[in-house]
Structure formats: C-alpha cells, structure tokens
Design a protein around this motif. Structure first.
Motif, PDB file in Angstrom:
ATOM      1  N   ILE A 181     -34.472 -25.980 -59.977  1.00 28.99           N
ATOM      2  CA  ILE A 181     -33.505 -26.610 -59.087  1.00 28.99           C
ATOM      3  C   ILE A 181     -33.728 -28.119 -59.177  1.00 28.99           C
ATOM      4  O   ILE A 181     -34.851 -28.597 -59.045  1.00 28.99           O
ATOM      5  CB  ILE A 181     -33.666 -26.103 -57.646  1.00 28.99           C
ATOM      6  N   PHE A 182     -32.655 -28.859 -59.468  1.00 31.70           N
ATOM      7  CA  PHE A 182     -32.781 -30.290 -59.730  1.00 31.70           C
ATOM      8  C   PHE A 182     -32.556 -31.087 -58.447  1.00 31.70           C
ATOM      9  O   PHE A 182     -31.650 -30.802 -57.674  1.00 31.70           O
ATOM     10  CB  PHE A 182     -31.810 -30.700 -60.833  1.00 31.70           C
ATOM     11  N   GLY A 183     -33.429 -32.085 -58.222  1.00 29.43           N
ATOM     12  CA  GLY A 183     -33.378 -32.833 -56.970  1.00 29.43           C
ATOM     13  C   GLY A 183     -33.867 -31.932 -55.847  1.00 29.43           C
ATOM     14  O   GLY A 183     -34.700 -31.060 -56.067  1.00 29.43           O
ATOM     15  N   ASP A 184     -33.288 -32.116 -54.636  1.00 34.46           N
ATOM     16  CA  ASP A 184     -33.758 -31.272 -53.521  1.00 34.46           C
ATOM     17  C   ASP A 184     -32.896 -30.024 -53.348  1.00 34.46           C
ATOM     18  O   ASP A 184     -33.125 -29.228 -52.439  1.00 34.46           O
ATOM     19  CB  ASP A 184     -33.833 -32.076 -52.220  1.00 34.46           C
ATOM     20  N   GLY A 185     -31.877 -29.875 -54.230  1.00 31.71           N
ATOM     21  CA  GLY A 185     -31.067 -28.654 -54.195  1.00 31.71           C
ATOM     22  C   GLY A 185     -29.969 -28.635 -53.150  1.00 31.71           C
ATOM     23  O   GLY A 185     -29.277 -27.633 -52.994  1.00 31.71           O
ATOM     24  N   THR A 186     -29.788 -29.768 -52.418  1.00 33.13           N
ATOM     25  CA  THR A 186     -28.778 -29.764 -51.344  1.00 33.13           C
ATOM     26  C   THR A 186     -27.493 -30.504 -51.720  1.00 33.13           C
ATOM     27  O   THR A 186     -26.503 -30.445 -50.995  1.00 33.13           O
ATOM     28  CB  THR A 186     -29.330 -30.440 -50.064  1.00 33.13           C
ATOM     29  N   VAL A 187     -27.515 -31.207 -52.856  1.00 34.42           N
ATOM     30  CA  VAL A 187     -26.346 -32.010 -53.250  1.00 34.42           C
ATOM     31  C   VAL A 187     -25.276 -31.080 -53.838  1.00 34.42           C
ATOM     32  O   VAL A 187     -25.570 -30.231 -54.671  1.00 34.42           O
ATOM     33  CB  VAL A 187     -26.760 -33.072 -54.287  1.00 34.42           C
ATOM     34  N   LYS A 188     -24.030 -31.259 -53.402  1.00 32.97           N
ATOM     35  CA  LYS A 188     -22.988 -30.310 -53.795  1.00 32.97           C
ATOM     36  C   LYS A 188     -22.208 -30.736 -55.036  1.00 32.97           C
ATOM     37  O   LYS A 188     -21.811 -31.895 -55.165  1.00 32.97           O
ATOM     38  CB  LYS A 188     -22.017 -30.087 -52.630  1.00 32.97           C
ATOM     39  N   GLY A 189     -21.979 -29.759 -55.919  1.00 37.66           N
ATOM     40  CA  GLY A 189     -21.120 -29.933 -57.084  1.00 37.66           C
ATOM     41  C   GLY A 189     -19.903 -29.022 -56.954  1.00 37.66           C
ATOM     42  O   GLY A 189     -19.799 -28.241 -56.005  1.00 37.66           O
ATOM     43  N   VAL A 190     -18.996 -29.127 -57.922  1.00 36.68           N
ATOM     44  CA  VAL A 190     -17.748 -28.366 -57.865  1.00 36.68           C
ATOM     45  C   VAL A 190     -17.484 -27.705 -59.218  1.00 36.68           C
ATOM     46  O   VAL A 190     -17.627 -28.355 -60.263  1.00 36.68           O
ATOM     47  CB  VAL A 190     -16.547 -29.296 -57.544  1.00 36.68           C
ATOM     48  N   MET A 266     -28.184 -32.423 -69.238  1.00 35.45           N
ATOM     49  CA  MET A 266     -29.041 -32.929 -68.153  1.00 35.45           C
ATOM     50  C   MET A 266     -28.419 -34.155 -67.480  1.00 35.45           C
ATOM     51  O   MET A 266     -28.560 -34.334 -66.267  1.00 35.45           O
ATOM     52  CB  MET A 266     -30.445 -33.241 -68.690  1.00 35.45           C
ATOM     53  N   VAL A 267     -27.728 -34.986 -68.253  1.00 32.07           N
ATOM     54  CA  VAL A 267     -27.039 -36.151 -67.675  1.00 32.07           C
ATOM     55  C   VAL A 267     -25.977 -35.686 -66.673  1.00 32.07           C
ATOM     56  O   VAL A 267     -25.867 -36.217 -65.563  1.00 32.07           O
ATOM     57  CB  VAL A 267     -26.390 -37.031 -68.773  1.00 32.07           C
ATOM     58  N   PHE A 268     -25.205 -34.660 -67.068  1.00 30.78           N
ATOM     59  CA  PHE A 268     -24.159 -34.154 -66.173  1.00 30.78           C
ATOM     60  C   PHE A 268     -24.768 -33.494 -64.934  1.00 30.78           C
ATOM     61  O   PHE A 268     -24.234 -33.621 -63.829  1.00 30.78           O
ATOM     62  CB  PHE A 268     -23.248 -33.167 -66.906  1.00 30.78           C
ATOM     63  N   ILE A 269     -25.886 -32.793 -65.117  1.00 30.35           N
ATOM     64  CA  ILE A 269     -26.567 -32.172 -63.977  1.00 30.35           C
ATOM     65  C   ILE A 269     -27.068 -33.266 -63.023  1.00 30.35           C
ATOM     66  O   ILE A 269     -26.899 -33.184 -61.801  1.00 30.35           O
ATOM     67  CB  ILE A 269     -27.739 -31.276 -64.452  1.00 30.35           C
ATOM     68  N   TYR A 270     -27.664 -34.303 -63.607  1.00 34.08           N
ATOM     69  CA  TYR A 270     -28.163 -35.441 -62.813  1.00 34.08           C
ATOM     70  C   TYR A 270     -27.007 -36.068 -62.015  1.00 34.08           C
ATOM     71  O   TYR A 270     -27.117 -36.315 -60.801  1.00 34.08           O
ATOM     72  CB  TYR A 270     -28.801 -36.470 -63.750  1.00 34.08           C
ATOM     73  N   SER A 271     -25.904 -36.296 -62.702  1.00 33.08           N
ATOM     74  CA  SER A 271     -24.742 -36.922 -62.082  1.00 33.08           C
ATOM     75  C   SER A 271     -24.223 -36.087 -60.903  1.00 33.08           C
ATOM     76  O   SER A 271     -23.998 -36.605 -59.808  1.00 33.08           O
ATOM     77  CB  SER A 271     -23.654 -37.099 -63.142  1.00 33.08           C
ATOM     78  N   ALA A 272     -24.046 -34.771 -61.127  1.00 28.99           N
ATOM     79  CA  ALA A 272     -23.429 -33.923 -60.097  1.00 28.99           C
ATOM     80  C   ALA A 272     -24.407 -33.489 -59.014  1.00 28.99           C
ATOM     81  O   ALA A 272     -24.095 -33.574 -57.824  1.00 28.99           O
ATOM     82  CB  ALA A 272     -22.809 -32.692 -60.755  1.00 28.99           C
ATOM     83  N   PHE A 273     -25.593 -33.014 -59.426  1.00 31.60           N
ATOM     84  CA  PHE A 273     -26.468 -32.339 -58.466  1.00 31.60           C
ATOM     85  C   PHE A 273     -27.620 -33.198 -57.935  1.00 31.60           C
ATOM     86  O   PHE A 273     -28.337 -32.777 -57.038  1.00 31.60           O
ATOM     87  CB  PHE A 273     -27.000 -31.032 -59.058  1.00 31.60           C
ATOM     88  N   VAL A 274     -27.787 -34.397 -58.496  1.00 29.21           N
ATOM     89  CA  VAL A 274     -28.783 -35.320 -57.931  1.00 29.21           C
ATOM     90  C   VAL A 274     -28.057 -36.513 -57.293  1.00 29.21           C
ATOM     91  O   VAL A 274     -28.236 -36.821 -56.120  1.00 29.21           O
ATOM     92  CB  VAL A 274     -29.811 -35.786 -58.992  1.00 29.21           C
ATOM     93  N   LYS A 275     -27.177 -37.158 -58.070  1.00 25.60           N
ATOM     94  CA  LYS A 275     -26.449 -38.312 -57.540  1.00 25.60           C
ATOM     95  C   LYS A 275     -25.285 -37.914 -56.620  1.00 25.60           C
ATOM     96  O   LYS A 275     -24.847 -38.702 -55.790  1.00 25.60           O
ATOM     97  CB  LYS A 275     -25.884 -39.163 -58.688  1.00 25.60           C
ATOM     98  N   GLY A 276     -24.760 -36.707 -56.828  1.00 23.61           N
ATOM     99  CA  GLY A 276     -23.629 -36.264 -56.001  1.00 23.61           C
ATOM    100  C   GLY A 276     -22.312 -36.889 -56.394  1.00 23.61           C
ATOM    101  O   GLY A 276     -21.411 -37.063 -55.565  1.00 23.61           O
ATOM    102  N   ASP A 277     -22.167 -37.217 -57.686  1.00 23.67           N
ATOM    103  CA  ASP A 277     -20.965 -37.929 -58.155  1.00 23.67           C
ATOM    104  C   ASP A 277     -19.654 -37.169 -57.933  1.00 23.67           C
ATOM    105  O   ASP A 277     -18.582 -37.770 -57.982  1.00 23.67           O
ATOM    106  CB  ASP A 277     -21.100 -38.266 -59.648  1.00 23.67           C
ATOM    107  N   GLN A 278     -19.728 -35.845 -57.718  1.00 26.55           N
ATOM    108  CA  GLN A 278     -18.479 -35.085 -57.525  1.00 26.55           C
ATOM    109  C   GLN A 278     -18.035 -35.063 -56.068  1.00 26.55           C
ATOM    110  O   GLN A 278     -16.879 -34.807 -55.775  1.00 26.55           O
ATOM    111  CB  GLN A 278     -18.665 -33.652 -58.025  1.00 26.55           C
ATOM    112  N   THR A 279     -18.988 -35.329 -55.166  1.00 23.12           N
ATOM    113  CA  THR A 279     -18.663 -35.087 -53.746  1.00 23.12           C
ATOM    114  C   THR A 279     -19.084 -36.198 -52.772  1.00 23.12           C
ATOM    115  O   THR A 279     -18.905 -36.046 -51.568  1.00 23.12           O
ATOM    116  CB  THR A 279     -19.337 -33.775 -53.284  1.00 23.12           C
ATOM    117  N   TYR A 280     -19.611 -37.317 -53.256  1.00 23.69           N
ATOM    118  CA  TYR A 280     -20.131 -38.324 -52.311  1.00 23.69           C
ATOM    119  C   TYR A 280     -19.038 -39.122 -51.608  1.00 23.69           C
ATOM    120  O   TYR A 280     -19.299 -39.856 -50.666  1.00 23.69           O
ATOM    121  CB  TYR A 280     -21.124 -39.280 -53.002  1.00 23.69           C
ATOM    122  N   PHE A 281     -17.787 -38.990 -52.053  1.00 26.45           N
ATOM    123  CA  PHE A 281     -16.698 -39.798 -51.492  1.00 26.45           C
ATOM    124  C   PHE A 281     -15.603 -38.872 -50.942  1.00 26.45           C
ATOM    125  O   PHE A 281     -15.461 -37.727 -51.367  1.00 26.45           O
ATOM    126  CB  PHE A 281     -16.119 -40.727 -52.565  1.00 26.45           C
TER     127      PHE A 281
END
Length: 307
Positions: A181-190, A266-281
């Motif tokens: 599980i990448f990051g803390d596992g709480t960041v949401k992707g779509v 891994m870049v896409f996983i980092y973007s979505a599930f660590v940074k939250g790029d799909q859902t932070y806005f």
C-alpha cells in the motif's frame, strides 16, 4: 411544433485503439452518424481489421486517412460536426497536425482532444512523467488559442490499468497473500471502464453545459483509496492480506532507481495515491451528476470479475 435538433455527426480518430473503439460504438449506440478515420495499414493488421469489421458492421463509416495526410484529414472533418481524438499518449503531440485541419475545415462545433486521464493542468508530477502531461496541456493551450470549441474529458484511470493487479506494480492479477500500500493508503483515486468513459463522452457532444469545459468522471463507487480497494478485495476472497506500507520517500527512491519507461507505473501510482492528483480539487462538472441515467461499472463490480 418544435423540431428535435439533429444529432451531431461524429468523427472518431483512433478507432482501432481501446478507447477509440468504445467511443465509436457508444456514438452509434446513441444514434449519431459516426465516422472513423483509419490508416491504410490498419486493414492488414488482423487484430485491427477485426475491430474495423465489427465497427463497419454496426454502422460506422470508415474513412481512409491519417493525421499526416492533410487532404484526407480535412475531407473527413468536413463530413462531421464533432471530432473526437483518441490517439495513444505517445501520439498526443500529433494532434498539432489535427488542429489546423479542424480550423481549415471550419465546420467543427466541438473538438474533444485525446485527454481521457488525469487533468493535465492539475497533476503535480511534471518533473518525473517524461512530458506525459505537459504534452496534453500543450494541446489544450493551442486549442484555446485557436478558439476551437472544445470539451475535455478527464476520466482519471481506466479499470484496465493498475486495477487488475490491485495497484501492485509488475503484477498481472490481484494478490491473494500480501499487498503493498503506497503512502498511508487513505488518498483516493478514480477508476473508470473504457466503455463507460465512452458513453459519458458521447453524452457531452451536443450538451451546451459542457462547451469549453472540463468534464470529470468521479462517480459514486469509483472513487477509492488503496485501503478501501484492499478491503473490497479481501471481502471478495474472504481473506485478509498481509499489508506492507511503502512510504512516499521509499516510492520516490524506487521511481528514481528505475529507468524510464519502466518507472511510469510507479509515477502514476505516486501521482494518484500519494499526491492525490485525481481528487485533491473540487470540480464544476461531474459526469454522473450531469448524466444520472448513464449506467457504469463500479470498482467493486469490476473486481468481482477477477475473483
């Protein structure tokens, strides 16, 4: 008596690709006169020619041409009101040949460029994605500068990408023993199925609400954190998985240590599930709110097919 407006004629570029094929089918299903721009070489490729046969059988008019052949391109565009481009991410810059052709044809009421992922203006991995998103953003800027009427569709991830492995880089099927599980596992992707993305996209073409706007797909049941994904999967296989949490630092080190293109997953996983790029806005237009009657496959329903 008011006449019902005629349905727009639609040209799909990239009909032999996964999404392009679904877009052409969705267009026909919604009773739009539908055209597909096809390279000569596609007819001699067994996999592609099978798709072309299916499309033509269902009523899609296939037109020979390519982005590189301006004459055939303009000729094809002149037959329609809407152009949807679904070329692969590698071919995104080739839309620079399409935009002047749309401009010259002068008849296009809506252009939907090849976006169909995360919002290229909102991602925060630009220094590590090998121009994946900046290429898409550049096309946006050209379309805006040329004043071409557009709709952008940001559907985030396709269910065929990362979800079959439960977001485990390098795996082809979901794990049944242990899971990272990448990051803390709480960041949401779509995640969205391609045919659902296609249906939502076709809904936008004659809709004044989506003109010169971005449509986001984040329907209920398709927005999920890694912890939630694992929980859904555990429920389906009636078994708890051993969880290994990979910190942001560890993931970034792995990305740096892995050469391009092998590090892109891994870049896409980092973007979505660590940074939250799909859902932070927050978003103004969301597909399932705009088109409540459009059915779609949820993440849980998709995972059911992998049990």
């Amino acid at each position: 008596m008011e006449m019902k407006a005629e349905k727009s004629k639609i040209l799909v570029i990239g009909v032999t690709g996964r999404l392009g094929f679904e877009l052409a089918k969705a267009s026909i299903n919604a009773s739009h006169p539908t055209f597909g721009l096809v390279r000569d070489s596609a007819f001699s490729d067994p996999h592609k020619s099978q798709k072309l046969h299916l499309l033509s059988h269902s009523g899609v008019t296939l037109l020979k041409g390519s982005l590189q052949d301006e004459e055939s391109l303009i000729e094809a565009i002149k037959r329609v009101d809407v152009v949807i481009c679904a070329v692969s991410s590698k071919q995104v810059p080739e839309q620079k040949l399409l935009i002047p052709a749309i401009k010259k044809a002068g008849c296009v009421k809506r252009f939907i460029p090849s976006e169909f992922g995360l919002d290229a203006d909102k991602t925060r991995v630009s220094n590590m994605d090998n121009n994946f998103y900046s290429n898409k953003a550049e096309i946006r800027r050209i379309v805006e500068a040329e004043g071409i009427p557009y709709t952008l569709v940001c559907c985030n991830f396709f269910t065929s990408y990362l979800l079959p492995s439960l977001v485990q880089p390098g795996l082809k099927a979901p794990p049944r023993d242990k899971v990272s599980i990448f990051g803390d596992g709480t960041v949401k992707g779509v995640f969205m199925k391609e045919n659902d993305v296609a249906a939502f996209t076709i809904n936008t073409v004659d809709d004044p609400r989506t003109l010169n706007k971005v449509l986001y797909l984040r329907p209920p049941g398709n927005v999920c954190s890694m912890n939630e994904l694992v929980e859904i999967w555990e429920g389906k296989i009636s078994k708890k998985l051993e969880k290994n949490y990979v910190s942001e630092e560890e993931l970034l080190m792995k990305i740096k240590a892995t050469p391009y293109p092998d590090n892109m997953e891994m870049v896409f996983i980092y973007s979505a599930f660590v940074k939250g790029d799909q859902t932070y806005f927050d978003v103004e237009l969301e597909g399932s709110q705009l088109y409540p009657h459009t059915k779609y496959t949820t993440i849980s329903e998709f995972l059911e097919t992998l049990v």
